[in-house]
Design a protein around this motif. Structure first.
Motif, PDB file in Angstrom:
ATOM      1  N   ILE A  58      -9.964  26.385  50.455  1.00 27.82           N
ATOM      2  CA  ILE A  58     -11.111  26.860  51.227  1.00 27.82           C
ATOM      3  C   ILE A  58     -12.425  26.238  50.763  1.00 27.82           C
ATOM      4  O   ILE A  58     -13.443  26.391  51.404  1.00 27.82           O
ATOM      5  CB  ILE A  58     -11.239  28.414  51.208  1.00 27.82           C
ATOM      6  N   GLY A  59     -12.408  25.559  49.672  1.00 25.96           N
ATOM      7  CA  GLY A  59     -13.657  24.930  49.242  1.00 25.96           C
ATOM      8  C   GLY A  59     -13.423  24.070  48.020  1.00 25.96           C
ATOM      9  O   GLY A  59     -12.443  24.257  47.287  1.00 25.96           O
ATOM     10  N   GLY A 101     -15.762  22.463  44.848  1.00 23.57           N
ATOM     11  CA  GLY A 101     -17.066  22.287  44.202  1.00 23.57           C
ATOM     12  C   GLY A 101     -17.011  21.138  43.223  1.00 23.57           C
ATOM     13  O   GLY A 101     -16.049  20.369  43.214  1.00 23.57           O
ATOM     14  N   ARG A 102     -18.079  21.002  42.415  1.00 19.79           N
ATOM     15  CA  ARG A 102     -18.112  19.909  41.440  1.00 19.79           C
ATOM     16  C   ARG A 102     -17.092  20.108  40.337  1.00 19.79           C
ATOM     17  O   ARG A 102     -16.610  19.181  39.726  1.00 19.79           O
ATOM     18  CB  ARG A 102     -19.510  19.838  40.794  1.00 19.79           C
ATOM     19  N   VAL A 110     -11.239  25.671  45.338  1.00 14.01           N
ATOM     20  CA  VAL A 110     -10.983  27.105  45.568  1.00 14.01           C
ATOM     21  C   VAL A 110      -9.947  27.256  46.685  1.00 14.01           C
ATOM     22  O   VAL A 110     -10.042  26.619  47.741  1.00 14.01           O
ATOM     23  CB  VAL A 110     -12.290  27.842  45.937  1.00 14.01           C
ATOM     24  N   ALA A 143      -8.921  34.950  45.950  1.00 14.74           N
ATOM     25  CA  ALA A 143      -9.423  33.570  45.887  1.00 14.74           C
ATOM     26  C   ALA A 143      -9.050  33.032  44.515  1.00 14.74           C
ATOM     27  O   ALA A 143      -9.172  33.737  43.505  1.00 14.74           O
ATOM     28  CB  ALA A 143     -10.929  33.555  46.082  1.00 14.74           C
ATOM     29  N   LYS A 161      -9.705  29.932  41.896  1.00 13.88           N
ATOM     30  CA  LYS A 161     -10.497  28.744  41.573  1.00 13.88           C
ATOM     31  C   LYS A 161      -9.748  27.964  40.503  1.00 13.88           C
ATOM     32  O   LYS A 161      -9.467  28.486  39.418  1.00 13.88           O
ATOM     33  CB  LYS A 161     -11.878  29.192  41.065  1.00 13.88           C
ATOM     34  N   MET A 184     -10.218  35.655  41.817  1.00 16.72           N
ATOM     35  CA  MET A 184     -11.360  36.474  42.254  1.00 16.72           C
ATOM     36  C   MET A 184     -10.994  37.228  43.521  1.00 16.72           C
ATOM     37  O   MET A 184     -10.054  36.828  44.229  1.00 16.72           O
ATOM     38  CB  MET A 184     -12.535  35.557  42.617  1.00 16.72           C
ATOM     39  N   GLU A 185     -11.838  38.182  43.811  1.00 14.14           N
ATOM     40  CA  GLU A 185     -11.713  38.826  45.118  1.00 14.14           C
ATOM     41  C   GLU A 185     -11.963  37.758  46.194  1.00 14.14           C
ATOM     42  O   GLU A 185     -12.752  36.833  45.979  1.00 14.14           O
ATOM     43  CB  GLU A 185     -12.766  39.932  45.225  1.00 14.14           C
ATOM     44  N   TYR A 193     -13.588  36.641  49.566  1.00 18.78           N
ATOM     45  CA  TYR A 193     -14.689  37.032  50.455  1.00 18.78           C
ATOM     46  C   TYR A 193     -14.499  36.295  51.786  1.00 18.78           C
ATOM     47  O   TYR A 193     -14.672  35.065  51.852  1.00 18.78           O
ATOM     48  CB  TYR A 193     -16.040  36.681  49.820  1.00 18.78           C
ATOM     49  N   CYS A 225     -19.133  31.380  51.688  1.00 22.42           N
ATOM     50  CA  CYS A 225     -20.464  31.386  51.071  1.00 22.42           C
ATOM     51  C   CYS A 225     -21.555  31.612  52.120  1.00 22.42           C
ATOM     52  O   CYS A 225     -21.335  31.452  53.333  1.00 22.42           O
ATOM     53  CB  CYS A 225     -20.693  30.097  50.306  1.00 22.42           C
ATOM     54  N   ASP A 269     -27.632  27.885  38.623  1.00 21.78           N
ATOM     55  CA  ASP A 269     -27.166  27.128  39.792  1.00 21.78           C
ATOM     56  C   ASP A 269     -27.249  28.024  41.028  1.00 21.78           C
ATOM     57  O   ASP A 269     -26.281  28.146  41.795  1.00 21.78           O
ATOM     58  CB  ASP A 269     -25.740  26.622  39.556  1.00 21.78           C
ATOM     59  N   ARG A 298     -24.721  28.195  48.459  1.00 20.67           N
ATOM     60  CA  ARG A 298     -23.268  27.979  48.349  1.00 20.67           C
ATOM     61  C   ARG A 298     -22.662  28.851  47.261  1.00 20.67           C
ATOM     62  O   ARG A 298     -21.441  29.068  47.237  1.00 20.67           O
ATOM     63  CB  ARG A 298     -22.967  26.508  48.026  1.00 20.67           C
ATOM     64  N   ASN A 299     -23.494  29.310  46.357  1.00 19.05           N
ATOM     65  CA  ASN A 299     -22.979  30.149  45.271  1.00 19.05           C
ATOM     66  C   ASN A 299     -23.225  31.636  45.503  1.00 19.05           C
ATOM     67  O   ASN A 299     -23.232  32.432  44.565  1.00 19.05           O
ATOM     68  CB  ASN A 299     -23.591  29.699  43.936  1.00 19.05           C
ATOM     69  N   LEU A 320     -21.632  34.661  47.908  1.00 19.47           N
ATOM     70  CA  LEU A 320     -20.493  34.932  48.790  1.00 19.47           C
ATOM     71  C   LEU A 320     -20.778  36.163  49.656  1.00 19.47           C
ATOM     72  O   LEU A 320     -21.509  37.075  49.236  1.00 19.47           O
ATOM     73  CB  LEU A 320     -19.220  35.127  47.961  1.00 19.47           C
ATOM     74  N   ASP A 360     -20.102  31.965  40.950  1.00 16.85           N
ATOM     75  CA  ASP A 360     -20.101  30.658  40.285  1.00 16.85           C
ATOM     76  C   ASP A 360     -20.992  30.626  39.029  1.00 16.85           C
ATOM     77  O   ASP A 360     -22.137  30.182  39.061  1.00 16.85           O
ATOM     78  CB  ASP A 360     -20.545  29.570  41.283  1.00 16.85           C
TER      79      ASP A 360
HETATM   80  N1  LIG Z   1     -14.041  34.313  46.105  1.00 20.97           N
HETATM   81  C1  LIG Z   1     -14.195  33.503  47.142  1.00 20.97           C
HETATM   82  N2  LIG Z   1     -13.855  33.926  48.360  1.00 20.97           N
HETATM   83  C2  LIG Z   1     -13.984  33.114  49.422  1.00 20.97           C
HETATM   84  N3  LIG Z   1     -14.453  31.881  49.368  1.00 20.97           N
HETATM   85  C3  LIG Z   1     -14.821  31.397  48.170  1.00 20.97           C
HETATM   86  C4  LIG Z   1     -14.708  32.181  47.009  1.00 20.97           C
HETATM   87  N4  LIG Z   1     -15.147  31.469  45.973  1.00 20.97           N
HETATM   88  C5  LIG Z   1     -15.534  30.292  46.457  1.00 20.97           C
HETATM   89  N5  LIG Z   1     -15.350  30.225  47.779  1.00 20.97           N
HETATM   90  C6  LIG Z   1     -15.616  29.083  48.668  1.00 20.97           C
HETATM   91  O1  LIG Z   1     -15.307  27.908  47.984  1.00 20.97           O
HETATM   92  C7  LIG Z   1     -16.422  27.056  47.924  1.00 20.97           C
HETATM   93  C8  LIG Z   1     -16.399  26.287  46.636  1.00 20.97           C
HETATM   94  O2  LIG Z   1     -16.743  27.157  45.619  1.00 20.97           O
HETATM   95  P1  LIG Z   1     -17.096  26.674  44.173  1.00 20.97           P
HETATM   96  O3  LIG Z   1     -17.698  27.808  43.461  1.00 20.97           O
HETATM   97  O4  LIG Z   1     -15.952  26.010  43.517  1.00 20.97           O
HETATM   98  O5  LIG Z   1     -18.018  25.465  44.403  1.00 20.97           O
HETATM   99  P2  LIG Z   1     -19.469  25.380  44.989  1.00 20.97           P
HETATM  100  O6  LIG Z   1     -20.251  26.554  44.568  1.00 20.97           O
HETATM  101  O7  LIG Z   1     -19.374  25.136  46.456  1.00 20.97           O
HETATM  102  O8  LIG Z   1     -19.959  24.094  44.305  1.00 20.97           O
HETATM  103  P3  LIG Z   1     -20.349  23.932  42.802  1.00 20.97           P
HETATM  104  O9  LIG Z   1     -19.270  24.524  41.963  1.00 20.97           O
HETATM  105  O10 LIG Z   1     -20.427  22.495  42.681  1.00 20.97           O
HETATM  106  O11 LIG Z   1     -21.635  24.677  42.679  1.00 20.97           O
HETATM  107  C9  LIG Z   1     -17.628  27.974  48.071  1.00 20.97           C
HETATM  108  O12 LIG Z   1     -18.721  27.311  48.590  1.00 20.97           O
HETATM  109  C10 LIG Z   1     -17.098  29.026  49.008  1.00 20.97           C
HETATM  110  O13 LIG Z   1     -17.233  28.632  50.357  1.00 20.97           O
END
Ligand SMILES: Nc1ncnc2c1ncn2[C@@H]1O[C@H](COP(=O)(O)OP(=O)(O)OP(=O)(O)O)[C@@H](O)[C@H]1O
Length: 509
Positions: free
Chosen positions: A186-187, A189-190, A194, A205, A207, A257-258, A260, A264, A311, A315-316, A318, A329
Motif C-alpha cells: 500500500i505504500g 517510503g524511504r 508498507v 498494516a 511495515k 500497526m493498526e 488505517y 495518509c 518528519d 504523508r506521515n 494517517l 512514522d
Molecule cells: N498503518 C497504516 N495503515 C494504512 N496505510 C499506511 C499505514 N502506514 C503507512 N501507510 C501508507 O504507506 C505509505 C508509506 O508509509 P511509510 O511510513 O513507509 O513511508 P512515507 O511516510 O510515505 O515515507 P517516508 O518513510 O519516506 O517518510 C504511507 O504514506 C501511507 O499511505
C-alpha cells in the motif's frame, strides 16, 4: 668579615700557558693572591680548577690550575674531588681534561668521571625524552584499547538495542506472527515498504525494513515503546515488532500497526474535500498528537521524554475511518529529554540537523542555522514549521472556505513553485533565502475573522524566526478554538479573535 674570610679558597696554582711556574714569592693574580708554595688564595665564592692536556704519547700534562670564577650553574664545581665533567667552551677539544671543585687544594689532581656522569645536562634531556616517549606510547596504547572497547560496545549496543526494543515491544501484547499474511503493497517510503496484511482475521498494516534500514526500524520501535505513547489517541497504533529472514537469508524487520483504511492525509485530501469542522478535527488531531509527542510527562512511575518527530508531513499522518487523524512514522524521531537528550557536539550533530523531507524543511534547517545550543526547542520549532505547511495543504481542501466555487485541487506545499521533486538547493533559495511561503488562495482574502485567524495561525507556525513560532500545545489550542467557530458557515462570526494562546514575544537582540 670572618665569614667572608672563611669562604676564601686555597687552590693549587700553575700556568704553563703563560710560562708561569709555581712561584717563589707572592704575586697578585686577577682571581686571587698567588703564594710561594704553588698555591693561590682565591677570592670569595671562587672554586678551584685544573686543566690537563693529553699528549699524542698518551701522557697527561698539567696546563693550568688556579681559581675558577666563571660559575654559571651553581651546581657546577660543587664536588670535593676535581671530577672531569663539562669542558669549558674555550677549550672544546677532546685532548683536554678540565675539572673544577670546591675544597681547598682539590684541583691538585683530577678524577675521570664515569662516562654517564660526564654529561648530567644531556642525561637529564635523555631521561626527559625517554619519559616522554614512554608516556606517548602508553597514551597510544590506552587510546587504541579505548577505541577498540568503544567499537565493541557500539556493536553490542546496536544489536542489543534492536533486541531490547523488540522485547519491549512484545512484552505488552504477545502477538503470534505465524499466521501473518501480507496481502497488498500500500505504500513505499524511504526506509520501508508498507503492506496491508491479515493476522488472525484482523486487518493490519505491516511495515517492512531491509537490514540496511535496521537503525530506522530500531528507532521507530523505541519511540513506539515509550511509556504512555502507545495508547494516545492521535499516535498511530503500534501492535508489535519482529525480525525474520528473507528467502535469501537476509534479516528483515517488521512493524505491525493498526491498518488505517484511508491511508495518509495527503492521499485522502487528494481525493476528497472536507468541510470546516472535519478539516479542523483532522488538523487538530495531528496537532494534538504532536503536542503530546513534544511533552515530557511523569505519570505515576512512568516517564515519557519529550520527543521531536523530525518528519512531519501530510504523508506521515494517517486517517481513520471516522476521519480523525494520527501521527505516524517515527523512524527519524528523537528523544529530547531524559537519559539520551540531544546535545550539540554530539557524535551525530549533522544527523540532528539535516533530516526530514526536503519540502517540509524549516528555513533554519535549509540554511544550516539550526540552534543546536537549545536543541530541544529548535527541533520542536522545526516540527511546528512543517505543521503550518500541513495546515495550508489541508484547509485548501476545505469546501467551506471556498463558498460558491470548488475547492482547488490538492497540492503539496511549494508544489506550485517547485513541482513534485524539489531539490534541497531549490528549497534553500525559495524558503531560507527568499523567505517564500505557500500563497493563500484568492478566496481567503475576504475579511472573515475565522479566515484571518486561520491564516494567522499558519503564519505563526511557519514564521521565519523559529523562536516566534507557536508551540505545538499552543497550535492545538488554536485549532480547538477554530473548531468551535462553526458559525463561520452562517457568516455570523463577529467576535474578534482573542487567542487564549498568543504567539510568543521574541526579544529583539
Ligand atoms: N498503518 C497504516 N495503515 C494504512 N496505510 C499506511 C499505514 N502506514 C503507512 N501507510 C501508507 O504507506 C505509505 C508509506 O508509509 P511509510 O511510513 O513507509 O513511508 P512515507 O511516510 O510515505 O515515507 P517516508 O518513510 O519516506 O517518510 C504511507 O504514506 C501511507 O499511505
Amino acid at each position: 668579615a670572618s665569614c667572608l674570610q672563611s669562604e676564601d679558597r686555597e687552590c693549587a696554582f700553575t700556568d704553563h700557558l703563560q710560562g708561569a711556574e709555581p712561584h717563589s714569592g707572592t704575586t697578585n693574580e686577577l682571581r686571587g693572591v698567588v703564594r710561594e708554595n704553588g698555591t693561590i688564595r682565591c677570592s670569595h665564592g671562587s672554586r678551584c680548577y685544573g686543566l690537563w692536556e693529553k699528549r699524542p704519547d698518551g701522557e697527561m700534562h698539567l696546563v693550568k690550575q688556579g681559581c675558577w670564577t666563571h660559575i654559571g650553574d651553581q651546581q657546577e664545581c660543587h664536588g670535593e674531588r676535581c671530577l672531569v665533567t663539562a669542558t669549558p667552551s674555550q677549550i672544546q677539544n677532546g685532548s683536554y681534561r678540565f675539572c673544577c671543585c670546591s675544597r681547598d687544594l682539590c684541583n691538585a689532581n683530577f678524577t675521570e668521571a664515569p662516562p654517564t656522569a660526564d654529561t648530567p645536562a644531556l642525561r637529564r634531556e635523555e631521561t626527559a625524552l625517554v619519559a616522554l616517549a614512554t608516556i606517548a606510547i602508553a597514551a597510544i596504547i590506552i587510546m587504541a584499547l579505548f577505541l577498540g572497547y568503544r567499537m565493541m560496545k557500539g556493536k553490542q549496543k546496536h544489536s542489543l538495542s534492536a533486541l531490547d526494543v523488540m522485547e519491549a515491544a512484545n512484552t505488552e501484547s504477545a502477538v503470534d506472527l505465524d499466521n501473518l499474511k501480507l496481502l497488498e503493497l500500500i505504500g513505499r517510503g524511504r526506509y520501508g515498504a508498507v503492506f496491508r496484511g491479515c493476522l488472525n482475521e484482523r486487518c493490519v498494516a505491516v511495515k517492512l525494513f531491509s537490514s540496511a534500514n535496521r537503525q530506522n526500524f530500531t528507532n521507530e520501535c523505541s519511540i513506539y515503546c515509550l511509556p504512555l505513547l502507545r495508547h494516545h489517541d492521535n499516535i498511530s497504533r503500534f501492535l508489535t515488532a519482529d525480525e525474520r529472514s528473507t528467502a535469501d537469508g537476509q534479516p528483515e524487520f517488521l512493524i505491525l500497526m493498526e491498518y488505517y483504511p484511508h491511508g495518509c492525509l495527503s492521499r485522502y485530501l487528494s481525493v476528497h474535500t472536507v468541510d470546516w469542522l472535519t478539516c479542523c478535527r483532522m488538523t487538530h488531531g495531528v496537532t494534538r498528537g504532536l503536542a503530546f509527542l513534544h511533552t515530557e510527562l511523569y505519570r505515576g512511575d512512568q516517564y515519557k521524554p519529550a520527543v521531536a518527530h523530525r518528519d512531519v508531513t501530510s504523508r506521515n499522518v494517517l486517517v481513520r475511518a471516522d476521519l480523525s487523524c494520527v501521527l505516524a512514522d517515527f523512524g527519524l524521531s528523537m528523544r529530547l529529554t531524559g537519559n539520551r537528550p540531544c546535545r550539540s557536539g554530539d557524535d551525530d550533530t549533522v544527523a540532528i540537523s539535516e533530516v526530514g523531507t526536503v519540502r517540509y524543511m524549516a528555513p533554519e534547517v535549509l540554511g544550516g542555522a539550526l540552534n543546536l545550543r537549545d536543541c530541544e526547542s529548535a527541533l520542536k520549532q522545526v516540527d511546528v514549521y512543517a505543521l503550518g505547511l500541513l495546515y495550508w495543504e489541508s484547509f485548501r481542501r476545505c469546501s467551506d472556505l471556498f463558498p460558491g466555487e470548488a475547492a482547488p485541487e490538492y497540492q503539496l506545499a511549494f508544489q506550485a513553485e517547485l513541482g513534485n521533486h524539489p531539490s534541497f538547493e531549490e528549497m534553500q533559495i525559495l524558503v531560507a533565502r527568499e523567505k517564500h511561503r505557500p500563497r493563500f488562495p484568492e478566496a481567503w482574502k475576504k475579511n472573515n475573522l475565522a479566515l484571518r485567524s486561520l491564516k494567522e495561525t499558519m503564519e505563526d507556525c511557519w514564521d521565519q524566526d523559529a523562536e516566534a513560532r507557536l508551540t505545538a500545545q499552543c497550535a492545538e489550542e488554536r485549532l480547538s478554538e477554530l473548531t468551535l467557530w462553526d458559525r463561520l458557515k452562517a457568516g455570523s462570526l463577529s467576535v474578534p479573535p482573542l487567542w487564549t494562546c498568543p504567539r510568543p514575544q521574541v526579544s529583539q537582540h
